[in-house]
Design a protein around this motif. Structure first.
Motif, short mmCIF file in Angstrom:
data_model
loop_
_atom_site.label_atom_id
_atom_site.label_comp_id
_atom_site.label_asym_id
_atom_site.label_seq_id
_atom_site.Cartn_x
_atom_site.Cartn_y
_atom_site.Cartn_z
N ARG A 48 0.90 -1.02 -0.03
CA ARG A 48 0.08 -0.13 0.34
C ARG A 48 0.73 0.86 -0.37
N LEU A 49 2.02 1.18 0.54
CA LEU A 49 2.67 2.39 0.86
C LEU A 49 3.34 2.81 -0.34
N ALA A 50 3.90 1.29 -0.88
CA ALA A 50 4.68 1.82 -2.44
C ALA A 50 4.11 2.03 -3.38
N ASP A 51 2.59 1.66 -3.42
CA ASP A 51 1.72 2.63 -4.61
C ASP A 51 1.64 3.26 -4.23
N GLU A 52 1.43 4.39 -3.38
CA GLU A 52 0.87 5.53 -2.67
C GLU A 52 2.54 6.67 -3.66
N TYR A 53 3.25 5.99 -2.70
CA TYR A 53 4.75 7.13 -3.95
C TYR A 53 4.18 6.41 -5.34
N VAL A 54 4.66 5.35 -5.94
CA VAL A 54 4.46 5.27 -7.40
C VAL A 54 3.34 6.38 -7.60
N ARG A 55 1.95 6.43 -7.17
CA ARG A 55 0.71 7.17 -7.43
C ARG A 55 1.30 8.75 -7.05
N ALA A 56 2.59 8.89 -6.46
CA ALA A 56 2.92 10.42 -7.06
C ALA A 56 3.94 10.61 -6.82
N GLY A 57 4.68 10.10 -7.92
CA GLY A 57 5.64 9.61 -8.91
C GLY A 57 7.24 9.98 -7.86
N VAL A 58 6.71 9.48 -7.04
CA VAL A 58 8.50 9.39 -6.46
C VAL A 58 8.37 7.76 -6.67
N PRO A 59 9.95 7.55 -7.07
CA PRO A 59 10.41 5.56 -7.10
C PRO A 59 10.48 5.62 -5.81
N VAL A 60 10.26 4.07 -5.66
CA VAL A 60 10.36 3.27 -3.88
C VAL A 60 10.83 1.99 -4.21
N LEU A 61 12.44 1.56 -3.51
CA LEU A 61 12.77 0.14 -3.25
C LEU A 61 12.22 0.18 -2.03
N VAL A 62 12.08 -1.56 -2.08
CA VAL A 62 10.74 -2.51 -1.22
C VAL A 62 12.38 -3.56 -1.33
N THR A 63 12.86 -3.96 0.22
CA THR A 63 13.56 -5.26 0.78
C THR A 63 13.33 -5.23 1.39
N THR A 64 14.33 -6.76 2.33
CA THR A 64 14.01 -7.25 3.45
C THR A 64 15.51 -7.50 4.36
#
Length: 266
Positions: A48-64
């Motif tokens: 949900r958080l990553a999708d919000e960044y994408v919609r705002a035009g802000v690239p985001v990285l996710v890892t573990t």
């Protein structure tokens, strides 16, 4: 649905970034490093958080720092293919990255690759001519719970990086009213911490107690990080009342940064 606990009530908001106060730091030029721990919907929260960044035009990285399931999407990448990471950040606005792991999962990257990921920068789209670059927000799944709604961490858990700016401690509200042995990951540790038998049911008080404990929800949280309790699965009015009860109990323990999430209204 996303709610902020404020003024002894749940106030609905459209933005998880706003609810978590991430945008405030971003406006000051800070790059958030968000670690999700606990149980009951960590991956869903990060999606949900990553999708919000994408919609705002802000690239985001996710890892573990533990494990996360690799999904059949082109922006889920095994290993550390730097060119593909850059490509997906430009194309999809996000890249989920980790080492190949058994069971169709992604695991923690080697230290050198993880360090590079945490320093990742891209050209600033708002000012490309001056060659300015901006740091990419990083979201991290830092705990595992085998899809259980509640967790008590073992000695080696969670795995929160020192550079983490925000810790999200996630709980599934559907655990309330169910037996500890059926709904808590590591029930033997829950028995000790809650001073209850595993055949007893989870209560609102138990969730608040775990979330406020340095041996459970707050374990490993850096002193400089913003600590937020996320109460997930508030999908109906009954569960929202349960969430409000937990919020009040957390407030009694000095924790007022609480976000409540659930499925969107149909």
């Amino acid at each position: 649905m996303i709610y902020i606990y404020s003024g002894d009530r749940l106030r609905e908001t459209d933005s998880l970034r706003q609810a978590l106060k991430l945008e405030e730091g971003e406006l000051r030029g800070q790059r958030p490093v968000v670690s999700a721990v606990g149980a009951g919907g960590k991956t869903t929260t990060l999606h949900r958080l990553a999708d919000e960044y994408v919609r705002a035009g802000v690239p985001v990285l996710v890892t573990t720092t533990t494990h996360i399931m690799k999904e059949d999407r082109e922006w889920f990448l095994s290993g550390f293919p730097e060119e593909k990471i850059e490509e997906q950040l430009q194309k999809a606005g996000q890249a989920w990255v980790g080492e190949p792991a058994p069971g169709g999962k992604l695991g923690r990257l080697p230290d050198a690759a993880l360090e590079k990921l945490l320093k990742w920068e891209i050209p600033d789209r708002k000012d490309p001519e001056n060659g300015r670059r901006r740091k990419v927000p990083v979201l991290i799944e830092a705990d595992g719970a085998k899809r259980m709604p509640v967790k008590v961490p073992a000695e080696h858990e969670p795995v929160i990086l020192p550079c983490t700016s925000h810790v999200l401690s996630v709980y599934g509200l559907d655990s309330v009213g169910k037996k500890i042995e059926d709904t808590v990951f590591r029930p033997e540790l829950a028995e000790i911490l809650l001073k209850k038998k595993r055949t007893e049911c989870v209560t609102e008080e138990d969730i608040a107690r775990l979330a406020a404990s340095d041996l459970a929800g707050r374990k490993g949280c850096p002193k400089t990080a913003v600590y937020t309790v996320v109460l997930n699965k508030a999908d109906d009015e009954k569960l929202r009342k349960t969430a409000l009860a937990v919020c009040r109990l957390l407030g009694d323990r000095g924790i007022r940064q609480v976000v409540v999430t659930g499925r969107r209204k149909s």
